[in-house]
Design a protein around this motif. Structure first.
Motif, mmCIF file in Angstrom:
data_model
loop_
_atom_site.group_PDB
_atom_site.id
_atom_site.type_symbol
_atom_site.label_atom_id
_atom_site.label_comp_id
_atom_site.label_asym_id
_atom_site.label_seq_id
_atom_site.Cartn_x
_atom_site.Cartn_y
_atom_site.Cartn_z
ATOM 1 N N SER A 155 0.845 -1.192 0.000
ATOM 2 C CA SER A 155 0.000 0.000 0.000
ATOM 3 C C SER A 155 0.880 1.243 0.000
ATOM 4 N N PRO A 156 0.351 2.391 -0.430
ATOM 5 C CA PRO A 156 1.166 3.609 -0.426
ATOM 6 C C PRO A 156 1.605 3.974 0.988
ATOM 7 N N VAL A 157 2.784 4.546 1.102
ATOM 8 C CA VAL A 157 3.310 5.047 2.373
ATOM 9 C C VAL A 157 3.714 6.505 2.160
ATOM 10 N N LYS A 158 3.133 7.385 2.957
ATOM 11 C CA LYS A 158 3.441 8.807 2.790
ATOM 12 C C LYS A 158 4.867 9.099 3.237
ATOM 13 N N THR A 159 5.486 10.049 2.608
ATOM 14 C CA THR A 159 6.853 10.436 2.946
ATOM 15 C C THR A 159 6.859 11.197 4.267
ATOM 16 N N GLY A 160 7.715 10.764 5.173
ATOM 17 C CA GLY A 160 7.858 11.456 6.435
ATOM 18 C C GLY A 160 9.226 12.064 6.632
ATOM 19 N N SER A 199 -0.342 10.293 1.272
ATOM 20 C CA SER A 199 -0.896 9.060 1.836
ATOM 21 C C SER A 199 -1.638 8.212 0.814
ATOM 22 N N LEU A 200 -1.977 8.775 -0.342
ATOM 23 C CA LEU A 200 -2.651 8.028 -1.405
ATOM 24 C C LEU A 200 -1.676 7.515 -2.458
ATOM 25 N N GLY A 201 -0.382 7.797 -2.253
ATOM 26 C CA GLY A 201 0.626 7.340 -3.192
ATOM 27 C C GLY A 201 0.855 8.272 -4.356
ATOM 28 N N GLU A 202 0.226 9.466 -4.328
ATOM 29 C CA GLU A 202 0.436 10.418 -5.419
ATOM 30 C C GLU A 202 1.800 11.081 -5.257
ATOM 31 N N ALA A 203 2.515 11.232 -6.348
ATOM 32 C CA ALA A 203 3.863 11.791 -6.311
ATOM 33 C C ALA A 203 3.830 13.314 -6.331
ATOM 34 N N TYR A 228 11.974 25.920 0.853
ATOM 35 C CA TYR A 228 11.374 24.669 0.388
ATOM 36 C C TYR A 228 10.081 24.947 -0.373
ATOM 37 N N ALA A 229 9.849 24.127 -1.405
ATOM 38 C CA ALA A 229 8.626 24.228 -2.198
ATOM 39 C C ALA A 229 8.186 22.827 -2.596
ATOM 40 N N VAL A 230 6.888 22.606 -2.696
ATOM 41 C CA VAL A 230 6.326 21.336 -3.165
ATOM 42 C C VAL A 230 5.486 21.631 -4.395
ATOM 43 N N ASP A 231 5.825 20.979 -5.479
ATOM 44 C CA ASP A 231 5.150 21.212 -6.768
ATOM 45 C C ASP A 231 5.163 22.691 -7.135
ATOM 46 N N GLY A 232 6.275 23.356 -6.770
ATOM 47 C CA GLY A 232 6.437 24.764 -7.113
ATOM 48 C C GLY A 232 5.718 25.719 -6.201
ATOM 49 N N GLY A 304 -8.203 14.710 -0.582
ATOM 50 C CA GLY A 304 -8.459 13.310 -0.247
ATOM 51 C C GLY A 304 -7.327 12.662 0.516
ATOM 52 N N ALA A 305 -6.127 13.262 0.494
ATOM 53 C CA ALA A 305 -4.967 12.700 1.178
ATOM 54 C C ALA A 305 -4.900 13.218 2.614
ATOM 55 N N ASP A 306 -3.960 12.686 3.385
ATOM 56 C CA ASP A 306 -3.773 13.092 4.772
ATOM 57 C C ASP A 306 -3.193 14.506 4.800
ATOM 58 N N GLY A 307 -4.040 15.474 5.171
ATOM 59 C CA GLY A 307 -3.622 16.870 5.145
ATOM 60 C C GLY A 307 -2.647 17.237 6.232
ATOM 61 N N SER A 308 -2.494 16.384 7.249
ATOM 62 C CA SER A 308 -1.571 16.697 8.338
ATOM 63 C C SER A 308 -0.140 16.248 8.048
ATOM 64 N N GLN A 309 0.088 15.688 6.878
ATOM 65 C CA GLN A 309 1.427 15.194 6.541
ATOM 66 C C GLN A 309 2.468 16.302 6.599
ATOM 67 N N LYS A 310 3.559 16.027 7.307
ATOM 68 C CA LYS A 310 4.712 16.908 7.350
ATOM 69 C C LYS A 310 5.932 16.124 6.879
ATOM 70 N N VAL A 311 6.945 16.836 6.431
ATOM 71 C CA VAL A 311 8.174 16.194 5.962
ATOM 72 C C VAL A 311 9.347 16.741 6.770
ATOM 73 N N ASN A 312 10.070 15.838 7.415
ATOM 74 C CA ASN A 312 11.282 16.217 8.141
ATOM 75 C C ASN A 312 12.463 16.253 7.181
ATOM 76 N N ILE A 313 13.247 17.307 7.260
ATOM 77 C CA ILE A 313 14.408 17.468 6.382
ATOM 78 C C ILE A 313 15.665 17.159 7.186
ATOM 79 N N ASP A 314 16.389 16.127 6.774
ATOM 80 C CA ASP A 314 17.610 15.732 7.475
ATOM 81 C C ASP A 314 18.817 16.032 6.598
ATOM 82 N N PHE A 315 19.645 16.996 7.051
ATOM 83 C CA PHE A 315 20.882 17.279 6.340
ATOM 84 C C PHE A 315 21.976 16.378 6.912
ATOM 85 N N ASN A 316 22.308 15.349 6.139
ATOM 86 C CA ASN A 316 23.211 14.300 6.599
ATOM 87 C C ASN A 316 24.665 14.698 6.337
#
Length: 454
Positions: A155-160, A199-203, A228-232, A304-316
């Motif tokens: 199943s799709p897994v949202k990016t965290g 969360s729906l697997g959309e890129a 940071y920007a997502v889809d511009g 329709g997707a999980d609106g609370s999704q956040k993305v952690n940025i790790d500078f390795n």
């Protein structure tokens, strides 16, 4: 008596001819094993007969023995074609879940309409179950299952989490972060992008822009601002204000004020800090996380997707050296639904499926069996055998272990019939048949001569 002896010889020669003809007929049959007709003389005696003058009673067929020596390998372009290099047999069943097993060396398998691996007769190839690491959880014949190759994976897994490792060029021009505009390449120094999933697997495309701020470099410390920007679309960091950094406003080499990583329109970014050796020393905020990507935050993913999704940025451990901008690592932990792209079979029989989302899933391990007496197996057609009392029970095991051979993917084992030898045997059997026929003819002539005595 002599008639019966001649007839037994003719019958034996006929059996030899039939066996040889069957071998020749199957010279191109994948997985076929040649047979050899074995004969014995017929001899009867009793305690009252003279053994020194007794004559044999002819010949009889004792066994049509199968010969299980290895056939040569034919390499193909089908990854589901398999050949056993060494000892062992594949296990098949006529129905899913059936324990009525057949055994074969013919490895021409394909996928049926239900995604199971089957042979040309529709028999299901059996495999041992495996765990997520590809290790067999059981090697018992009773636990084997039909091998199924799913079209999709998981199943799709949202990016965290997103990970970066890169080098920022210390020699880049200093710019004012307040002027940052993603549509104007002159307002930032570098950028990089990575695909993330909701969360729906959309890129979606997460883009990070790097700005070397004016006055951000001073004695012992160098700073960079990241937006940071997502889809511009603008995505702020999850902090009350943008990250802060010390600046040298009067140009004397010392930090004398503080600036915020924010452009004129209020786009909030984070700060990366390096020491005078170009080593990463931390960021502000210490944990960089985006605001929620849904409508209650950045509003860059669908409702329709999980609106609370956040993305952690790790500078390795990024670096800041006097060399061009270069991204050396870019990772993210989300997945979309994977579509089957490839199936592979290892030497140890492990069947793995690769999917379009980059995942590789171990499915099963091809089961092999061996027997104490292979020549005791009962032939059932379709180049298959069943166990018998003479063969002993099937002993299951993994390929490439113990006495079991390895599995060669994209290969088939050809018939082990030597056509040249069979043609010579055919001539020999024909001569034997003719000789016994001649014996029968001579006996008939002698009987006619006796009957004509007056």
């Amino acid at each position: 008596m002599s008639f019966n002896i001649a007839l037994s010889g003719i019958a034996a020669a006929q059996k030899d001819l039939n066996t040889t003809a069957n071998n020749i007929a199957n010279v191109n049959t994948i997985g076929f094993k040649e047979s050899r007709a074995e004969f014995a003389d017929v001899y009867a005696n009793s305690i009252f007969s003279n053994g020194n003058t007794a004559v044999g009673g002819g010949a009889t067929t004792t066994h049509v023995a199968q010969q299980f020596q290895q056939g040569s390998l034919l390499f193909t372009n089908n990854s589901l074609d398999m050949a056993i290099s060494g000892g062992g047999f594949f296990v098949t069943s006529s129905e899913a879940g059936s324990q009525d097993h057949s055994f074969t060396r013919a490895g021409a398998f394909k996928v049926n309409s239900e995604s199971f691996m089957t042979d040309s007769a529709g028999n299901y190839l059996q495999g041992f179950p495996v765990d997520a690491d590809g290790n067999s959880t059981s090697v018992s014949l009773t636990t084997t299952q039909p091998i199924k190759i799913p079209d999709t994976a998981g199943s799709p897994v949202k990016t965290g989490n997103v990970g970066f490792q890169m080098n920022l060029n210390v020699g880049d021009e200093e710019l004012d972060p307040a002027n940052f505009d993603p549509d104007d390449a002159d307002t930032y120094n570098n950028s990089t992008s990575v695909t993330i999933y909701d969360s729906l697997g959309e890129a979606h495309i997460l883009t990070t822009y790097f700005v070397k701020p004016e006055g951000g470099s001073h004695t012992g410390e160098n700073n960079w601002v990241a937006f940071y920007a997502v889809d511009g679309e603008q995505v702020d960091i999850d902090a009350p204000t943008g990250g802060t950094y010390k600046t040298d406003t009067n140009g004397d080499g010392d930090a004398d004020s503080t600036a915020t990583a924010e452009n004129a329109s209020g786009w909030k970014g984070s700060v990366l800090t390096f020491n005078d050796a170009g080593t990463y020393t931390g960021s502000d905020p210490a944990v960089v996380s985006t605001v929620a990507l849904g409508s209650n935050g950045a509003g860059v993913i669908g409702t329709g997707a999980d609106g609370s999704q956040k993305v952690n940025i790790d500078f390795n451990n990024p670096t800041q050296y006097a060399s061009p901008f270069e991204v050396t690592e870019l990772t993210q932990d989300g997945t979309t639904v994977g579509r089957l792209t490839n199936v592979g079979v290892g030497d140890d029989g492990l069947v793995t499926a690769s999917y379009s989302n980059g995942s590789t899933v171990p499915l099963a391990r091809v089961a092999l069996v061996r027997f104490s007496n292979e020549q005791g197996l009962t032939q059932v057609g379709n180049t298959s055998w069943k166990a018998s009392l003479d063969s002993g029970p099937a002993l299951a095991g993994e390929a490439n272990s113990g006495t079991f051979g390895s599995i060669r993917s994209s290969a088939l084992e050809q018939s082990n019939v030597d056509l040249t030898t069979e043609l010579v045997d055919l001539i020999s059997a024909q001569r034997n048949f003719q000789a016994n026929s001649r014996t029968l003819e001579v006996n008939n002539t002698l009987n006619q001569t006796v009957l004509q005595i007056r």
